[in-house]
Write a protein that holds these residues in place. Structure first.
Motif, PDB file in Angstrom:
ATOM      1  N   ARG A  41       0.824  -1.213   0.000  1.00 25.62           N
ATOM      2  CA  ARG A  41       0.000   0.000   0.000  1.00 25.62           C
ATOM      3  C   ARG A  41       0.858   1.262   0.000  1.00 25.62           C
ATOM      4  N   ALA A  42       2.056   1.178   0.583  1.00 29.70           N
ATOM      5  CA  ALA A  42       2.956   2.336   0.631  1.00 29.70           C
ATOM      6  C   ALA A  42       3.455   2.725  -0.763  1.00 29.70           C
ATOM      7  N   ILE A  43       3.609   1.751  -1.666  1.00 30.25           N
ATOM      8  CA  ILE A  43       4.104   2.082  -3.006  1.00 30.25           C
ATOM      9  C   ILE A  43       2.989   2.175  -4.049  1.00 30.25           C
ATOM     10  N   LEU A  44       1.808   1.715  -3.723  1.00 30.93           N
ATOM     11  CA  LEU A  44       0.708   1.664  -4.688  1.00 30.93           C
ATOM     12  C   LEU A  44       0.433   3.001  -5.392  1.00 30.93           C
ATOM     13  N   PRO A  45       0.429   4.142  -4.681  1.00 28.72           N
ATOM     14  CA  PRO A  45       0.166   5.411  -5.376  1.00 28.72           C
ATOM     15  C   PRO A  45       1.194   5.749  -6.459  1.00 28.72           C
ATOM     16  N   LEU A  46       2.395   5.195  -6.356  1.00 29.80           N
ATOM     17  CA  LEU A  46       3.386   5.429  -7.406  1.00 29.80           C
ATOM     18  C   LEU A  46       2.886   4.912  -8.750  1.00 29.80           C
ATOM     19  N   ARG A  47       2.063   3.867  -8.700  1.00 29.14           N
ATOM     20  CA  ARG A  47       1.455   3.328  -9.920  1.00 29.14           C
ATOM     21  C   ARG A  47       0.116   3.972 -10.216  1.00 29.14           C
ATOM     22  N   THR A  48      -0.776   3.977  -9.245  1.00 32.18           N
ATOM     23  CA  THR A  48      -2.155   4.409  -9.503  1.00 32.18           C
ATOM     24  C   THR A  48      -2.268   5.897  -9.833  1.00 32.18           C
ATOM     25  N   ASP A  49      -1.308   6.697  -9.404  1.00 27.72           N
ATOM     26  CA  ASP A  49      -1.338   8.122  -9.738  1.00 27.72           C
ATOM     27  C   ASP A  49      -0.960   8.385 -11.194  1.00 27.72           C
ATOM     28  N   HIS A  50      -0.399   7.378 -11.875  1.00 29.20           N
ATOM     29  CA  HIS A  50       0.132   7.613 -13.221  1.00 29.20           C
ATOM     30  C   HIS A  50      -0.326   6.620 -14.278  1.00 29.20           C
ATOM     31  N   ILE A  51      -0.872   5.487 -13.873  1.00 30.83           N
ATOM     32  CA  ILE A  51      -1.236   4.450 -14.832  1.00 30.83           C
ATOM     33  C   ILE A  51      -2.697   4.072 -14.644  1.00 30.83           C
ATOM     34  N   GLU A  52      -3.443   4.083 -15.741  1.00 31.99           N
ATOM     35  CA  GLU A  52      -4.820   3.608 -15.714  1.00 31.99           C
ATOM     36  C   GLU A  52      -4.842   2.118 -16.019  1.00 31.99           C
ATOM     37  N   GLY A  53      -5.800   1.428 -15.444  1.00 33.86           N
ATOM     38  CA  GLY A  53      -5.949   0.012 -15.725  1.00 33.86           C
ATOM     39  C   GLY A  53      -6.814  -0.665 -14.685  1.00 33.86           C
ATOM     40  N   GLU A  54      -6.993  -1.949 -14.876  1.00 27.85           N
ATOM     41  CA  GLU A  54      -7.767  -2.761 -13.951  1.00 27.85           C
ATOM     42  C   GLU A  54      -6.850  -3.801 -13.326  1.00 27.85           C
ATOM     43  N   VAL A  55      -7.139  -4.137 -12.071  1.00 22.22           N
ATOM     44  CA  VAL A  55      -6.394  -5.175 -11.363  1.00 22.22           C
ATOM     45  C   VAL A  55      -7.406  -6.113 -10.729  1.00 22.22           C
ATOM     46  N   VAL A  56      -7.211  -7.411 -10.923  1.00 27.05           N
ATOM     47  CA  VAL A  56      -8.103  -8.414 -10.340  1.00 27.05           C
ATOM     48  C   VAL A  56      -7.273  -9.502  -9.674  1.00 27.05           C
ATOM     49  N   LEU A  57      -7.874 -10.143  -8.697  1.00 24.83           N
ATOM     50  CA  LEU A  57      -7.315 -11.362  -8.107  1.00 24.83           C
ATOM     51  C   LEU A  57      -8.225 -12.504  -8.521  1.00 24.83           C
ATOM     52  N   VAL A  58      -7.617 -13.624  -8.880  1.00 27.54           N
ATOM     53  CA  VAL A  58      -8.413 -14.773  -9.300  1.00 27.54           C
ATOM     54  C   VAL A  58      -7.704 -16.054  -8.878  1.00 27.54           C
ATOM     55  N   GLN A  59      -8.497 -16.979  -8.403  1.00 23.45           N
ATOM     56  CA  GLN A  59      -7.957 -18.281  -8.009  1.00 23.45           C
ATOM     57  C   GLN A  59      -7.857 -19.167  -9.233  1.00 23.45           C
ATOM     58  N   GLY A  60      -6.771 -19.912  -9.335  1.00 26.25           N
ATOM     59  CA  GLY A  60      -6.586 -20.841 -10.440  1.00 26.25           C
ATOM     60  C   GLY A  60      -7.431 -22.088 -10.271  1.00 26.25           C
ATOM     61  N   VAL A  61      -7.309 -22.989 -11.223  1.00 29.31           N
ATOM     62  CA  VAL A  61      -8.026 -24.262 -11.176  1.00 29.31           C
ATOM     63  C   VAL A  61      -7.036 -25.368 -10.832  1.00 29.31           C
ATOM     64  N   PRO A  62      -7.519 -26.495 -10.307  1.00 33.54           N
ATOM     65  CA  PRO A  62      -6.615 -27.596  -9.989  1.00 33.54           C
ATOM     66  C   PRO A  62      -5.980 -28.193 -11.254  1.00 33.54           C
ATOM     67  N   ALA A  63      -4.894 -28.901 -11.080  1.00 41.27           N
ATOM     68  CA  ALA A  63      -4.163 -29.497 -12.208  1.00 41.27           C
ATOM     69  C   ALA A  63      -5.034 -30.450 -13.017  1.00 41.27           C
ATOM     70  N   ASP A  64      -6.008 -31.089 -12.370  1.00 39.02           N
ATOM     71  CA  ASP A  64      -6.855 -32.047 -13.085  1.00 39.02           C
ATOM     72  C   ASP A  64      -8.168 -31.431 -13.583  1.00 39.02           C
ATOM     73  N   TYR A  65      -8.228 -30.108 -13.664  1.00 40.34           N
ATOM     74  CA  TYR A  65      -9.446 -29.430 -14.106  1.00 40.34           C
ATOM     75  C   TYR A  65      -9.839 -29.883 -15.506  1.00 40.34           C
ATOM     76  N   ASP A  66     -11.137 -30.122 -15.701  1.00 41.84           N
ATOM     77  CA  ASP A  66     -11.671 -30.553 -16.986  1.00 41.84           C
ATOM     78  C   ASP A  66     -12.864 -29.659 -17.325  1.00 41.84           C
ATOM     79  N   ALA A  67     -12.724 -28.820 -18.330  1.00 46.73           N
ATOM     80  CA  ALA A  67     -13.780 -27.879 -18.705  1.00 46.73           C
ATOM     81  C   ALA A  67     -15.066 -28.584 -19.109  1.00 46.73           C
ATOM     82  N   SER A  68     -14.973 -29.796 -19.658  1.00 46.73           N
ATOM     83  CA  SER A  68     -16.193 -30.505 -20.059  1.00 46.73           C
ATOM     84  C   SER A  68     -17.054 -30.859 -18.845  1.00 46.73           C
ATOM     85  N   LYS A  69     -16.411 -31.113 -17.710  1.00 45.55           N
ATOM     86  CA  LYS A  69     -17.180 -31.379 -16.478  1.00 45.55           C
ATOM     87  C   LYS A  69     -17.887 -30.111 -16.009  1.00 45.55           C
ATOM     88  N   THR A  70     -17.222 -28.974 -16.153  1.00 47.70           N
ATOM     89  CA  THR A  70     -17.858 -27.700 -15.806  1.00 47.70           C
ATOM     90  C   THR A  70     -19.043 -27.454 -16.729  1.00 47.70           C
TER      91      THR A  70
END
Length: 114
Positions: free
Chosen positions: A75-104
């Protein structure tokens, strides 16, 4: 399960604050097991408009990613970026190694009654 911090960074003009942010970010990630997976690379746009670039940081789990982003050291360095760069930031959890999209797809199909 691995989690990711992903940023879509819009084009900007480089300046001292941005350089200081880049110089100082790694030590903020180290205690949380974070490491750059994508940083400063050109993107190959296959569909739709996509101005800018992508940054991706991997963490051991979503809790570590959240703790890093909320940490006082980051948080101490975050304004160095956010004051000068536009964009979006997200956090996302990955899927397990055996993930199968067809099951989803099957689960979504059943849930939707299709």
């Amino acid at each position: 399960m691995t989690a990711y911090a992903i940023a879509h960074i819009r084009p900007t003009t480089m300046n001292e604050d941005i350089l200081r942010y880049i110089e100082r970010i790694q030590p903020t990630m180290d205690p949380f097991g974070g490491r750059f997976l994508v940083h400063g690379q050109d993107v190959e746009v296959l569909e739709g408009p996509f101005p800018g670039t992508v940054v991706m940081i991997g963490f051991p789990d979503i809790e570590s990613a959240r703790a890093w982003y909320a940490s006082d050291v980051y948080r101490a360095i975050l304004p160095l970026r956010t004051d000068h760069i536009e964009g979006e930031v997200v956090l996302v959890q990955g899927v397990p190694a055996d993930y199968d999209a067809s099951k989803t797809a099957a689960a979504l199909r059943a849930e939707a009654g299709l």
